[in-house]
Write a protein that holds these residues in place. Structure first.
Motif, PDB file in Angstrom:
ATOM      1  N   ALA A  30       0.827  -1.205   0.000  1.00  0.00           N
ATOM      2  CA  ALA A  30       0.000   0.000   0.000  1.00  0.00           C
ATOM      3  C   ALA A  30       0.863   1.258   0.000  1.00  0.00           C
ATOM      4  CB  ALA A  30      -0.935   0.002   1.209  1.00  0.00           C
ATOM      5  N   GLN A  31       1.920   1.250   0.799  1.00  0.00           N
ATOM      6  CA  GLN A  31       2.791   2.424   0.881  1.00  0.00           C
ATOM      7  C   GLN A  31       3.513   2.677  -0.445  1.00  0.00           C
ATOM      8  OE1 GLN A  31       3.280   4.745   3.363  1.00  0.00           O
ATOM      9  NE2 GLN A  31       1.555   3.782   4.400  1.00  0.00           N
ATOM     10  N   THR A  32       4.001   1.623  -1.081  1.00  0.00           N
ATOM     11  CA  THR A  32       4.675   1.830  -2.365  1.00  0.00           C
ATOM     12  C   THR A  32       3.694   2.279  -3.437  1.00  0.00           C
ATOM     13  OG1 THR A  32       4.561  -0.525  -2.894  1.00  0.00           O
ATOM     14  CG2 THR A  32       6.612   0.286  -1.919  1.00  0.00           C
ATOM     15  N   ALA A  33       2.473   1.793  -3.390  1.00  0.00           N
ATOM     16  CA  ALA A  33       1.457   2.233  -4.359  1.00  0.00           C
ATOM     17  C   ALA A  33       1.141   3.714  -4.170  1.00  0.00           C
ATOM     18  CB  ALA A  33       0.197   1.392  -4.219  1.00  0.00           C
ATOM     19  N   MET A  34       1.050   4.158  -2.918  1.00  0.00           N
ATOM     20  CA  MET A  34       0.755   5.566  -2.640  1.00  0.00           C
ATOM     21  C   MET A  34       1.916   6.487  -3.018  1.00  0.00           C
ATOM     22  SD  MET A  34      -1.248   5.470   1.063  1.00  0.00           S
ATOM     23  CE  MET A  34       0.173   6.148   1.818  1.00  0.00           C
ATOM     24  N   ARG A  35       3.113   5.926  -3.070  1.00  0.00           N
ATOM     25  CA  ARG A  35       4.315   6.741  -3.276  1.00  0.00           C
ATOM     26  C   ARG A  35       4.948   6.474  -4.642  1.00  0.00           C
ATOM     27  NH1 ARG A  35       5.530   8.529   1.960  1.00  0.00           N
ATOM     28  NH2 ARG A  35       4.339   7.410   3.519  1.00  0.00           N
ATOM     29  N   ALA A  36       4.135   6.124  -5.609  1.00  0.00           N
ATOM     30  CA  ALA A  36       4.599   5.899  -6.984  1.00  0.00           C
ATOM     31  C   ALA A  36       5.723   4.854  -7.053  1.00  0.00           C
ATOM     32  CB  ALA A  36       5.023   7.213  -7.632  1.00  0.00           C
ATOM     33  N   GLU A  37       5.526   3.756  -6.319  1.00  0.00           N
ATOM     34  CA  GLU A  37       6.448   2.612  -6.354  1.00  0.00           C
ATOM     35  C   GLU A  37       7.847   2.914  -5.828  1.00  0.00           C
ATOM     36  OE1 GLU A  37       5.253  -0.459  -7.120  1.00  0.00           O
ATOM     37  OE2 GLU A  37       3.326   0.561  -7.354  1.00  0.00           O
ATOM     38  N   ARG A  38       7.966   3.965  -5.033  1.00  0.00           N
ATOM     39  CA  ARG A  38       9.292   4.316  -4.505  1.00  0.00           C
ATOM     40  C   ARG A  38       9.133   4.911  -3.105  1.00  0.00           C
ATOM     41  NH1 ARG A  38      14.296   6.263  -7.380  1.00  0.00           N
ATOM     42  NH2 ARG A  38      15.461   7.294  -5.743  1.00  0.00           N
ATOM     43  N   ILE A  39       9.864   4.363  -2.166  1.00  0.00           N
ATOM     44  CA  ILE A  39       9.861   4.899  -0.804  1.00  0.00           C
ATOM     45  C   ILE A  39      11.174   5.650  -0.605  1.00  0.00           C
ATOM     46  CG2 ILE A  39       9.857   4.348   1.648  1.00  0.00           C
ATOM     47  CD1 ILE A  39       8.158   1.889   0.976  1.00  0.00           C
ATOM     48  N   GLU A  40      11.057   6.934  -0.395  1.00  0.00           N
ATOM     49  CA  GLU A  40      12.228   7.782  -0.169  1.00  0.00           C
ATOM     50  C   GLU A  40      12.715   7.615   1.275  1.00  0.00           C
ATOM     51  OE1 GLU A  40      13.656   9.540  -2.527  1.00  0.00           O
ATOM     52  OE2 GLU A  40      12.109   9.170  -4.044  1.00  0.00           O
ATOM     53  N   LEU A  41      13.976   7.867   1.479  1.00  0.00           N
ATOM     54  CA  LEU A  41      14.558   7.769   2.815  1.00  0.00           C
ATOM     55  C   LEU A  41      13.810   8.648   3.814  1.00  0.00           C
ATOM     56  CD1 LEU A  41      16.794   6.504   4.492  1.00  0.00           C
ATOM     57  CD2 LEU A  41      18.288   8.390   3.812  1.00  0.00           C
ATOM     58  N   ALA A  42      13.410   9.827   3.406  1.00  0.00           N
ATOM     59  CA  ALA A  42      12.686  10.745   4.293  1.00  0.00           C
ATOM     60  C   ALA A  42      11.315  10.200   4.684  1.00  0.00           C
ATOM     61  CB  ALA A  42      12.522  12.094   3.615  1.00  0.00           C
ATOM     62  N   ASP A  43      10.774   9.259   3.911  1.00  0.00           N
ATOM     63  CA  ASP A  43       9.462   8.682   4.195  1.00  0.00           C
ATOM     64  C   ASP A  43       9.523   7.497   5.156  1.00  0.00           C
ATOM     65  OD1 ASP A  43       8.308  10.491   2.420  1.00  0.00           O
ATOM     66  OD2 ASP A  43       8.472   9.098   0.730  1.00  0.00           O
ATOM     67  N   LEU A  44      10.706   6.998   5.454  1.00  0.00           N
ATOM     68  CA  LEU A  44      10.813   5.796   6.279  1.00  0.00           C
ATOM     69  C   LEU A  44      10.159   5.903   7.654  1.00  0.00           C
ATOM     70  CD1 LEU A  44      14.297   4.253   5.474  1.00  0.00           C
ATOM     71  CD2 LEU A  44      12.035   3.450   4.808  1.00  0.00           C
ATOM     72  N   PRO A  45      10.277   7.022   8.367  1.00  0.00           N
ATOM     73  CA  PRO A  45       9.587   7.076   9.664  1.00  0.00           C
ATOM     74  C   PRO A  45       8.071   6.873   9.537  1.00  0.00           C
ATOM     75  CG  PRO A  45      11.222   8.802   9.550  1.00  0.00           C
ATOM     76  CD  PRO A  45      11.130   8.202   8.167  1.00  0.00           C
ATOM     77  N   GLU A  46       7.434   7.495   8.554  1.00  0.00           N
ATOM     78  CA  GLU A  46       5.994   7.334   8.368  1.00  0.00           C
ATOM     79  C   GLU A  46       5.650   5.923   7.911  1.00  0.00           C
ATOM     80  OE1 GLU A  46       1.945   7.891   8.243  1.00  0.00           O
ATOM     81  OE2 GLU A  46       3.465   9.080   9.235  1.00  0.00           O
TER      82      GLU A  46
END
Length: 66
Positions: A30-46
């Motif tokens: 779900a998180q990768t789908a919401m973030r255009a298939e990419r999780i940025e380092l800054a997004d890791l806490p969330e």
């Protein structure tokens, strides 16, 4: 020997661990789908927080089958 081998689970995980693995996988999907298939380092806490919420829900809802 874990109970997973006794009940014949092929991946060797207990039923609780299977449920937790699935909860983590669903949330990461779900998180990768919401973030255009990419999780940025800054997004890791969330992302980590959301995964933790799903693990907590899975543990609260999990009941061993007998």
């Amino acid at each position: 020997m874990s109970d997973a081998y006794v009940v014949g689970d092929p991946d060797g995980l207990s039923p609780l661990l299977v449920e937790l693995r699935d909860a983590v996988a669903r949330e990461l999907h779900a998180q990768t789908a919401m973030r255009a298939e990419r999780i940025e380092l800054a997004d890791l806490p969330e992302v980590s927080y959301q995964v933790t919420v799903q693990v907590e829900r899975a543990m609260r809802a999990w009941r061993p089958t007998r």
